[in-house]
Design a protein around this motif. Sequence first.
Motif, PDB file in Angstrom:
ATOM      1  N   ASP A 245       0.860  -1.186   0.000  1.00 14.64           N
ATOM      2  CA  ASP A 245       0.000   0.000   0.000  1.00 14.64           C
ATOM      3  C   ASP A 245       0.890   1.228   0.000  1.00 14.64           C
ATOM      4  N   PHE A 246       0.592   2.178  -0.879  1.00 16.98           N
ATOM      5  CA  PHE A 246       1.413   3.374  -1.013  1.00 16.98           C
ATOM      6  C   PHE A 246       0.802   4.567  -0.285  1.00 16.98           C
ATOM      7  N   VAL A 247       1.634   5.292   0.432  1.00 13.21           N
ATOM      8  CA  VAL A 247       1.277   6.599   0.972  1.00 13.21           C
ATOM      9  C   VAL A 247       1.288   7.567  -0.209  1.00 13.21           C
ATOM     10  N   ASP A 248       0.697   8.744  -0.058  1.00 12.88           N
ATOM     11  CA  ASP A 248       0.734   9.736  -1.131  1.00 12.88           C
ATOM     12  C   ASP A 248       2.193  10.074  -1.479  1.00 12.88           C
ATOM     13  N   PRO A 249       2.491  10.394  -2.749  1.00 10.72           N
ATOM     14  CA  PRO A 249       3.881  10.604  -3.184  1.00 10.72           C
ATOM     15  C   PRO A 249       4.594  11.714  -2.413  1.00 10.72           C
ATOM     16  N   TYR A 250       5.865  11.481  -2.119  1.00  9.99           N
ATOM     17  CA  TYR A 250       6.670  12.543  -1.518  1.00  9.99           C
ATOM     18  C   TYR A 250       7.618  13.176  -2.523  1.00  9.99           C
ATOM     19  N   TYR A 251       7.839  12.503  -3.670  1.00 14.10           N
ATOM     20  CA  TYR A 251       8.547  13.151  -4.767  1.00 14.10           C
ATOM     21  C   TYR A 251       8.286  12.403  -6.063  1.00 14.10           C
ATOM     22  N   TYR A 252       8.844  12.927  -7.149  1.00 10.29           N
ATOM     23  CA  TYR A 252       8.625  12.367  -8.482  1.00 10.29           C
ATOM     24  C   TYR A 252       9.985  12.077  -9.114  1.00 10.29           C
ATOM     25  N   ASP A 253      10.085  10.923  -9.756  1.00 12.47           N
ATOM     26  CA  ASP A 253      11.366  10.409 -10.202  1.00 12.47           C
ATOM     27  C   ASP A 253      11.355  10.180 -11.710  1.00 12.47           C
TER      28      ASP A 253
ATOM     29  N   PRO B 148      15.242  13.405 -23.143  1.00 13.69           N
ATOM     30  CA  PRO B 148      14.167  13.395 -22.150  1.00 13.69           C
ATOM     31  C   PRO B 148      14.265  12.168 -21.258  1.00 13.69           C
ATOM     32  N   PRO B 149      13.563  12.190 -20.118  1.00 15.05           N
ATOM     33  CA  PRO B 149      13.532  11.006 -19.246  1.00 15.05           C
ATOM     34  C   PRO B 149      12.978   9.803 -19.992  1.00 15.05           C
ATOM     35  N   ILE B 150      13.483   8.618 -19.671  1.00 13.09           N
ATOM     36  CA  ILE B 150      12.939   7.421 -20.314  1.00 13.09           C
ATOM     37  C   ILE B 150      11.533   7.120 -19.785  1.00 13.09           C
ATOM     38  N   PHE B 151      11.256   7.549 -18.561  1.00 12.67           N
ATOM     39  CA  PHE B 151       9.909   7.509 -17.987  1.00 12.67           C
ATOM     40  C   PHE B 151       9.920   8.324 -16.702  1.00 12.67           C
ATOM     41  N   THR B 152       8.725   8.704 -16.230  1.00 10.82           N
ATOM     42  CA  THR B 152       8.584   9.468 -14.989  1.00 10.82           C
ATOM     43  C   THR B 152       7.552   8.775 -14.103  1.00 10.82           C
ATOM     44  N   VAL B 153       7.843   8.710 -12.803  1.00  7.96           N
ATOM     45  CA  VAL B 153       6.964   8.006 -11.862  1.00  7.96           C
ATOM     46  C   VAL B 153       6.805   8.791 -10.566  1.00  7.96           C
ATOM     47  N   SER B 154       5.735   8.473  -9.841  1.00  8.19           N
ATOM     48  CA  SER B 154       5.564   8.956  -8.474  1.00  8.19           C
ATOM     49  C   SER B 154       6.348   8.043  -7.545  1.00  8.19           C
ATOM     50  N   VAL B 155       6.825   8.611  -6.436  1.00 10.11           N
ATOM     51  CA  VAL B 155       7.594   7.841  -5.455  1.00 10.11           C
ATOM     52  C   VAL B 155       6.945   8.005  -4.085  1.00 10.11           C
ATOM     53  N   ALA B 156       6.823   6.907  -3.341  1.00 13.24           N
ATOM     54  CA  ALA B 156       6.063   6.955  -2.090  1.00 13.24           C
ATOM     55  C   ALA B 156       6.594   5.985  -1.050  1.00 13.24           C
ATOM     56  N   PHE B 157       6.247   6.249   0.218  1.00 14.18           N
ATOM     57  CA  PHE B 157       6.462   5.270   1.284  1.00 14.18           C
ATOM     58  C   PHE B 157       5.570   4.071   0.970  1.00 14.18           C
ATOM     59  N   ALA B 158       5.997   2.886   1.391  1.00 17.35           N
ATOM     60  CA  ALA B 158       5.204   1.683   1.121  1.00 17.35           C
ATOM     61  C   ALA B 158       5.032   0.856   2.390  1.00 17.35           C
ATOM     62  N   LEU B 159       3.855   0.213   2.492  1.00 17.37           N
ATOM     63  CA  LEU B 159       3.512  -0.653   3.616  1.00 17.37           C
ATOM     64  C   LEU B 159       3.070  -2.009   3.069  1.00 17.37           C
ATOM     65  N   ASP B 160       3.352  -3.045   3.805  1.00 17.56           N
ATOM     66  CA  ASP B 160       3.073  -4.409   3.353  1.00 17.56           C
ATOM     67  C   ASP B 160       1.586  -4.741   3.451  1.00 17.56           C
ATOM     68  N   LYS B 161       0.959  -5.077   2.305  1.00 17.01           N
ATOM     69  CA  LYS B 161      -0.446  -5.470   2.321  1.00 17.01           C
ATOM     70  C   LYS B 161      -0.678  -6.725   3.159  1.00 17.01           C
TER      71      LYS B 161
END
Length: 317
Positions: A154-162, A263-276
């Motif tokens: 489970d992801f928390v809301d993003p804290y940065y973008y990569d 350009p970037p090869i791709f862009t993603v959101s980055v977040a804290f994660a918790l084990d489902k």
Amino acid sequence: MRTVYRSMALLAVVVFLVVGCSSGGGASSAPSAAASAAPAASSDGASTAPSEAAASIDPASLLGKVVAAGKIRISTDPNYAPFSFLNPDGTYDGFDNATAVEAIKRLSAQVGKPIAIEWQTPSWEAITAGGWGGRFDISIGSMSVTNGRAKVVDFVDPYYYDSGAVAVPKDSPVQTLADLNGGKSICVGTATTYQQWLDGSLDIVDPNKLAPPTDPKIVPLETDNLCTQAVAAGRKYDAIVANANGLADQASKTPAIRVLAGPPIFTVSVAFALDKAGPSDASMLAALNKVVADMHADGTLTALSMKYLKKDVTIKP
């Protein structure tokens, strides 16, 4: 008259003693029990004593277990500068580690009980696979949000973008991504989004995602930075695919590689994660979403990004 003076003197002594006892003996004394037990303000402005805040949490939940233990086990990587690394004195540092320290400080204030950090260093493959079995509580380690990973964490809301980038040996004739078509050897961190991009399994929403080189010979190492370090040590790869900020940092420290323009090869959101598969994490997600939102709003994440990455990666592209 002497009787009156004597009575007044005795009264003055009594008043002095009463005032002295109630003040604790002067300005340097410790606060009274009433002052030290003053209630704290909750996130919605209501007054909630720390013990009440902790008592309202389900003890069987992840947050409840963390509060009861007084510590949270966070997975990290000691060799992923500038995001996470070990200082010579053995302390963890970097953008992710500093973000984790501040986040847990705020989580502690929110639940009304101090929570210590215990760093854990499992493999990235184990972290992204989920099913942690209670070995650690949370990942705060630049995990990109993908549809596949969202099935096990489970992801928390993003804290940065990569974003991803490609580097080649300094003396390589390669100038563009197309120059890597046709079975070139490409080093990546194992179980990363960069390996998934190369093998065609990356499942993200990014309309600007570039196509990978054709028929790549993928050479996975445990982490991205090991690829750069291997090239610096004399290993031969045609290219490295990794985090754009990490590659820029590595290129600034070693003459062994250069990052391809483009350009970037791709862009993603980055977040804290918790084990489902772990204890219920709904209350932890809610608490950390507030923490991350506050850290965005007050500029803390921007300041940490500028300190460690020399640019602001906290704004959604």
